[in-house]
Design a protein around this motif. Structure first.
Motif, mmCIF file in Angstrom:
data_model
loop_
_atom_site.group_PDB
_atom_site.id
_atom_site.type_symbol
_atom_site.label_atom_id
_atom_site.label_comp_id
_atom_site.label_asym_id
_atom_site.label_seq_id
_atom_site.Cartn_x
_atom_site.Cartn_y
_atom_site.Cartn_z
ATOM 1 N N ARG A 114 0.813 -1.216 0.000
ATOM 2 C CA ARG A 114 0.000 0.000 0.000
ATOM 3 C C ARG A 114 0.848 1.269 0.000
ATOM 4 N NH1 ARG A 114 -1.376 1.950 5.260
ATOM 5 N NH2 ARG A 114 -3.434 2.515 4.486
ATOM 6 N N HIS A 115 2.159 1.125 0.180
ATOM 7 C CA HIS A 115 3.055 2.272 0.239
ATOM 8 C C HIS A 115 3.875 2.372 -1.055
ATOM 9 C CE1 HIS A 115 2.218 3.114 4.450
ATOM 10 N NE2 HIS A 115 2.371 1.824 4.694
ATOM 11 N N ARG A 116 3.689 3.451 -1.807
ATOM 12 C CA ARG A 116 4.394 3.640 -3.075
ATOM 13 C C ARG A 116 5.905 3.684 -2.877
ATOM 14 N NH1 ARG A 116 -0.186 6.637 -3.151
ATOM 15 N NH2 ARG A 116 -1.623 6.320 -4.890
ATOM 16 N N ARG A 117 6.338 4.342 -1.808
ATOM 17 C CA ARG A 117 7.776 4.470 -1.561
ATOM 18 C C ARG A 117 8.431 3.101 -1.405
ATOM 19 N NH1 ARG A 117 10.672 7.371 3.695
ATOM 20 N NH2 ARG A 117 12.759 6.535 3.304
ATOM 21 N N THR A 138 1.935 -0.976 -6.413
ATOM 22 C CA THR A 138 1.217 -0.353 -5.307
ATOM 23 C C THR A 138 -0.251 -0.714 -5.430
ATOM 24 O OG1 THR A 138 2.770 1.504 -5.381
ATOM 25 C CG2 THR A 138 0.752 1.810 -4.129
ATOM 26 N N SER A 139 -0.787 -1.329 -4.372
ATOM 27 C CA SER A 139 -2.165 -1.810 -4.442
ATOM 28 C C SER A 139 -2.673 -2.108 -3.039
ATOM 29 C CB SER A 139 -2.227 -3.076 -5.307
ATOM 30 O OG SER A 139 -3.540 -3.571 -5.403
ATOM 31 N N ASP A 140 -3.980 -2.183 -2.888
ATOM 32 C CA ASP A 140 -4.605 -2.585 -1.636
ATOM 33 C C ASP A 140 -4.509 -4.100 -1.521
ATOM 34 O OD1 ASP A 140 -6.266 -3.262 0.470
ATOM 35 O OD2 ASP A 140 -7.953 -2.024 -0.180
ATOM 36 N N GLU A 215 -6.585 -1.767 4.899
ATOM 37 C CA GLU A 215 -7.196 -1.518 3.605
ATOM 38 C C GLU A 215 -6.728 -0.174 3.055
ATOM 39 O OE1 GLU A 215 -11.398 -1.780 3.855
ATOM 40 O OE2 GLU A 215 -11.415 -3.877 4.462
ATOM 41 N N GLY A 216 -6.869 -0.017 1.744
ATOM 42 C CA GLY A 216 -6.558 1.254 1.104
ATOM 43 C C GLY A 216 -5.079 1.430 0.843
ATOM 44 N N LEU A 217 -4.711 2.636 0.390
ATOM 45 C CA LEU A 217 -3.324 2.948 0.069
ATOM 46 C C LEU A 217 -2.722 3.869 1.130
ATOM 47 C CD1 LEU A 217 -3.525 3.585 -3.779
ATOM 48 C CD2 LEU A 217 -3.028 1.446 -2.577
#
Length: 220
Positions: A114-117, A138-140, A215-217
């Motif tokens: 969930r973390h782009r970094r 990057t995805s849930d 859940e979520g990004l």
């Protein structure tokens, strides 16, 4: 696996201690041990904790996450019983260390976070290691990756209150999922789930402690 000072004698000693720690915690599968010997943990840890890379302990990484202790990585990997033709989903890329080990054992690894970094930094590690059978995105993770399902094996590296339904549904018949289950503020249990024609078999492996599966990004 090399030390920071490049001393061959120290390298050999640390490698021996590292593998001994794995075996003493029940990691005995030769393929798993070989993969963990090949993938150096040190580059996946940055900053103050880099010098502790070869200790059998979890360490903090960016975004408030952790890199699991090597013995737990080994036990989880061993429990999946990965075969060379397997397609594997990892939920919770983190540093990328676990995915790199999975890539040594499987045909294809999909890893989501969930973390782009974290995904960006993990991709850099995979490129440096010449691991081209990993797809990181990057995805849930609670939703899995339905467009690539079914998966022969699924590894979840964050704790859920129950094995997530969407991930169970994406497991192939005969497939295995390993997931920590329990409240985030209590001791959790590492669960091995095997999908059968008629349902799911559950086996409790050992007590663990992981960050919660959310859940979520993330924000970064």
């Amino acid at each position: 696996m090399t030390t920071r000072d490049g001393d061959p004698g120290a390298d050999a000693e640390r490698k021996m201690q590292f593998l001994f720690a794995l075996r003493s915690h029940g990691v005995t599968d030769p393929r798993v041990l070989s993969a963990m010997e090949e993938v150096d943990r040190a580059p996946f840890i940055r900053g103050l904790f880099a010098e502790r890379a070869y200790e059998d302990m979890p360490l903090p990484i960016a975004c408030g996450q952790t890199i699991s202790q090597p013995s737990v990585v080994g036990i989880m990997t061993q429990a999946l019983k990965i075969q060379p033709r397997d397609k594997v989903l990892e939920v919770g890329t983190g540093s990328g260390y676990q995915a790199a080990i999975l890539a040594k054992l499987a045909r294809r690894v999909y890893t989501v976070d969930r973390h782009r970094r974290l995904v960006h930094e993990a991709r850099e590690h995979f490129e440096a290691l010449d691991l081209h059978n990993i797809t990181a995105m990057t995805s849930d993770g609670t939703r899995g990756l339905p467009e690539q399902a079914p998966f022969d094996k699924i590894m979840v590296t964050a704790a859920a209150e129950d094995p997530p339904g969407p991930l169970l549904a994406q497991l192939a018949i005969g497939g295995i999922m390993v997931v920590p289950v329990g409240q985030s503020d209590a001791v959790q249990s590492l669960i091995k789930v095997t999908r059968r024609d008629t349902g799911y078999d559950y086996e409790e492996l050992l007590p663990v402690r992981f960050v919660p599966l959310l859940e979520g990004l993330g924000q970064e």
